[in-house]
Write a protein that holds these residues in place. Structure first.
Motif, PDB file in Angstrom:
ATOM      1  N   THR A  37      -8.178  12.730  17.903  1.00  0.00           N
ATOM      2  CA  THR A  37      -9.524  12.370  18.358  1.00  0.00           C
ATOM      3  C   THR A  37     -10.504  12.340  17.186  1.00  0.00           C
ATOM      4  OG1 THR A  37     -10.098  14.700  18.795  1.00  0.00           O
ATOM      5  CG2 THR A  37      -9.129  13.442  20.616  1.00  0.00           C
ATOM      6  N   ASP A  38     -10.040  12.763  16.008  1.00  0.00           N
ATOM      7  CA  ASP A  38     -10.955  12.872  14.870  1.00  0.00           C
ATOM      8  C   ASP A  38     -10.130  12.890  13.586  1.00  0.00           C
ATOM      9  OD1 ASP A  38     -13.158  13.242  13.291  1.00  0.00           O
ATOM     10  OD2 ASP A  38     -13.343  15.383  13.695  1.00  0.00           O
ATOM     11  N   GLY A  39      -9.925  11.722  12.976  1.00  0.00           N
ATOM     12  CA  GLY A  39      -9.089  11.645  11.783  1.00  0.00           C
ATOM     13  C   GLY A  39      -9.784  10.921  10.648  1.00  0.00           C
ATOM     14  N   ALA A  40      -9.786  11.530   9.441  1.00  0.00           N
ATOM     15  CA  ALA A  40     -10.475  10.937   8.297  1.00  0.00           C
ATOM     16  C   ALA A  40      -9.523  10.328   7.277  1.00  0.00           C
ATOM     17  CB  ALA A  40     -11.347  11.987   7.609  1.00  0.00           C
ATOM     18  N   MET A  41      -8.213  10.547   7.418  1.00  0.00           N
ATOM     19  CA  MET A  41      -7.270  10.030   6.423  1.00  0.00           C
ATOM     20  C   MET A  41      -6.140   9.248   7.082  1.00  0.00           C
ATOM     21  SD  MET A  41      -5.499  13.619   5.250  1.00  0.00           S
ATOM     22  CE  MET A  41      -4.907  14.793   6.481  1.00  0.00           C
ATOM     23  N   LEU A  42      -6.479   8.469   8.097  1.00  0.00           N
ATOM     24  CA  LEU A  42      -5.486   7.706   8.843  1.00  0.00           C
ATOM     25  C   LEU A  42      -4.899   6.586   7.988  1.00  0.00           C
ATOM     26  CD1 LEU A  42      -7.393   7.448  12.226  1.00  0.00           C
ATOM     27  CD2 LEU A  42      -5.689   9.132  11.541  1.00  0.00           C
ATOM     28  N   THR A  43      -3.585   6.388   8.128  1.00  0.00           N
ATOM     29  CA  THR A  43      -2.872   5.368   7.357  1.00  0.00           C
ATOM     30  C   THR A  43      -2.168   4.409   8.290  1.00  0.00           C
ATOM     31  OG1 THR A  43      -2.481   6.901   5.520  1.00  0.00           O
ATOM     32  CG2 THR A  43      -1.083   4.962   5.631  1.00  0.00           C
ATOM     33  N   HIS A  44      -2.480   3.128   8.164  1.00  0.00           N
ATOM     34  CA  HIS A  44      -1.771   2.070   8.888  1.00  0.00           C
ATOM     35  C   HIS A  44      -1.566   0.938   7.892  1.00  0.00           C
ATOM     36  CE1 HIS A  44      -3.895   4.422  11.948  1.00  0.00           C
ATOM     37  NE2 HIS A  44      -2.916   4.096  12.763  1.00  0.00           N
ATOM     38  N   ALA A  45      -0.380   0.863   7.301  1.00  0.00           N
ATOM     39  CA  ALA A  45      -0.200  -0.041   6.170  1.00  0.00           C
ATOM     40  C   ALA A  45       1.224  -0.569   6.091  1.00  0.00           C
ATOM     41  CB  ALA A  45      -0.561   0.670   4.864  1.00  0.00           C
ATOM     42  N   LEU A  46       1.336  -1.709   5.415  1.00  0.00           N
ATOM     43  CA  LEU A  46       2.616  -2.320   5.070  1.00  0.00           C
ATOM     44  C   LEU A  46       2.647  -2.447   3.558  1.00  0.00           C
ATOM     45  CD1 LEU A  46       5.162  -3.718   6.376  1.00  0.00           C
ATOM     46  CD2 LEU A  46       3.941  -5.880   6.036  1.00  0.00           C
ATOM     47  N   VAL A  47       3.737  -2.000   2.910  1.00  0.00           N
ATOM     48  CA  VAL A  47       3.782  -1.988   1.450  1.00  0.00           C
ATOM     49  C   VAL A  47       5.178  -2.368   0.965  1.00  0.00           C
ATOM     50  CG1 VAL A  47       4.313   0.490   1.413  1.00  0.00           C
ATOM     51  CG2 VAL A  47       3.300  -0.588  -0.603  1.00  0.00           C
ATOM     52  N   ALA A  48       5.221  -3.075  -0.178  1.00  0.00           N
ATOM     53  CA  ALA A  48       6.476  -3.469  -0.831  1.00  0.00           C
ATOM     54  C   ALA A  48       6.519  -2.858  -2.224  1.00  0.00           C
ATOM     55  CB  ALA A  48       6.586  -4.984  -0.918  1.00  0.00           C
ATOM     56  N   THR A  49       7.719  -2.496  -2.677  1.00  0.00           N
ATOM     57  CA  THR A  49       7.897  -1.855  -3.987  1.00  0.00           C
ATOM     58  C   THR A  49       9.119  -2.428  -4.684  1.00  0.00           C
ATOM     59  OG1 THR A  49       6.893   0.218  -3.247  1.00  0.00           O
ATOM     60  CG2 THR A  49       8.306   0.332  -5.184  1.00  0.00           C
ATOM     61  N   LYS A  50       8.975  -2.697  -6.001  1.00  0.00           N
ATOM     62  CA  LYS A  50      10.097  -3.200  -6.813  1.00  0.00           C
ATOM     63  C   LYS A  50      10.122  -2.442  -8.132  1.00  0.00           C
ATOM     64  CE  LYS A  50      13.477  -6.238  -7.385  1.00  0.00           C
ATOM     65  NZ  LYS A  50      14.244  -5.350  -8.293  1.00  0.00           N
ATOM     66  N   ASN A  51      11.320  -2.069  -8.564  1.00  0.00           N
ATOM     67  CA  ASN A  51      11.520  -1.362  -9.827  1.00  0.00           C
ATOM     68  C   ASN A  51      12.136  -2.293 -10.861  1.00  0.00           C
ATOM     69  OD1 ASN A  51      11.044   1.777  -9.502  1.00  0.00           O
ATOM     70  ND2 ASN A  51      11.919   1.039  -7.579  1.00  0.00           N
ATOM     71  N   PHE A  52      11.667  -2.168 -12.097  1.00  0.00           N
ATOM     72  CA  PHE A  52      12.169  -2.978 -13.200  1.00  0.00           C
ATOM     73  C   PHE A  52      12.620  -2.055 -14.334  1.00  0.00           C
ATOM     74  CE2 PHE A  52       8.945  -5.398 -10.942  1.00  0.00           C
ATOM     75  CZ  PHE A  52       9.588  -6.616 -10.716  1.00  0.00           C
ATOM     76  N   GLN A  53      13.865  -2.197 -14.744  1.00  0.00           N
ATOM     77  CA  GLN A  53      14.396  -1.398 -15.849  1.00  0.00           C
ATOM     78  C   GLN A  53      13.910  -2.001 -17.156  1.00  0.00           C
ATOM     79  OE1 GLN A  53      16.824   1.290 -15.114  1.00  0.00           O
ATOM     80  NE2 GLN A  53      16.188   1.958 -17.152  1.00  0.00           N
ATOM     81  N   LEU A  54      13.059  -1.284 -17.892  1.00  0.00           N
ATOM     82  CA  LEU A  54      12.515  -1.786 -19.143  1.00  0.00           C
ATOM     83  C   LEU A  54      13.455  -1.485 -20.304  1.00  0.00           C
ATOM     84  CD1 LEU A  54       8.749  -0.832 -18.757  1.00  0.00           C
ATOM     85  CD2 LEU A  54       9.916  -2.941 -18.081  1.00  0.00           C
TER      86      LEU A  54
END
Length: 266
Positions: free
Chosen positions: A125-142
């Protein structure tokens, strides 16, 4: 027997997390895969100028615990507490409690990134840090010892919550309503709109981070001690320091880990 004990005590875990305890950078989450059975818990300090509940009035601390199970599913338990200052004492109970869920839709492959969706449960009923997200991540070997992790995502400007007061809070399944973040009582717009970040990791001992969290640029660094304990610090918007620490370990029994590692090596 010695190898068995070393496996139990020293198995590698990935413990770097964002402000609220999810795999990520500083504020922003990522779609980084977490090992099955990993449990992490920790503490983060959020400075007064960028506090989520009482911006410009009280700094905050976030206590969290995150569990990965079924290989792709994370559940995150959060507690947001305001910290007292000399001019503004804090009178509140235990703080804002919250449960977040994350599901890894796609695992990272050679030609495409990992993809994850994350939501905060709508029972608050009372939230200040709500998260609703879609995210993509890719790793690159340097190079042999360096990995560049790149993440990009989008946070919803709306969320589902319960339009009810604590005094009338008799059921967690009533009075659901849609709310726009920019129009709620906090107006902090945490993780609203597009966000992105990069992490430069050296082996399994530390790295540097930079991100755009949807409102500001943040930079930071982290280090890992004894493969399980992570400490990190960041400069938010180049003018205030945040910091935190987390500890991660595997709940899988040693025999299961040995069997899994043997299967992967074949």
């Amino acid at each position: 027997m010695l190898s068995f004990l070393l496996l139990f005590c020293c198995s590698l875990v990935k413990g770097q997390v964002n402000l609220v305890g999810k795999p990520g950078l500083i504020y922003t989450p990522s779609a980084r895969e977490s090992p099955d059975g990993q449990l992490s818990f920790g503490y983060n300090y959020n400075p007064i100028r960028y506090s989520l509940r009482k911006r410009g009035k009280n700094p905050e601390q976030i206590l969290f615990a995150n569990l990965t199970f079924l290989k792709r599913f994370d559940i995150n338990f959060l507690l947001l507490q305001s910290r007292a200052t000399k001019t503004r004492p804090v009178r509140e109970a235990i703080g804002d409690r919250q449960i977040d869920l994350r599901y890894l839709i796609l695992k990272e492959k050679a030609n495409w990134p990992s993809l994850a969706v994350m939501v905060s449960t709508p029972f608050t009923t009372d939230g200040a840090m709500l998260t609703h997200a879609l995210v993509a991540t890719k790793n690159f070997q340097l190079k042999t010892d360096w990995i560049l992790e790149v993440s990009a995502g989008y946070g919803s400007p709306y969320y589902l919550y319960r339009d009810d007061s604590n005094l009338k809070n008799t059921s967690v399944l009533t009075n659901f309503a849609w709310q726009k973040k920019s129009e709620d009582s906090y107006k902090n717009m945490y993780l609203e709109g597009p966000f992105a970040g990069v992490g430069l990791h050296y082996r399994n001992v530390g790295g540097l981070m930079a991100e755009w969290d949807g409102q500001q640029m943040n930079i930071g660094a982290y280090g890992r001690i004894f493969k399980r304990w992570t400490v990190q610090a960041a400069l938010l918007n180049f003018d205030q320091v945040s910091f935190g620490t987390s500890f991660a370990f595997s709940l899988l029994d040693p025999a299961r880990r040995i069997k899994k590692q043997t299967h992967e090596s074949q």
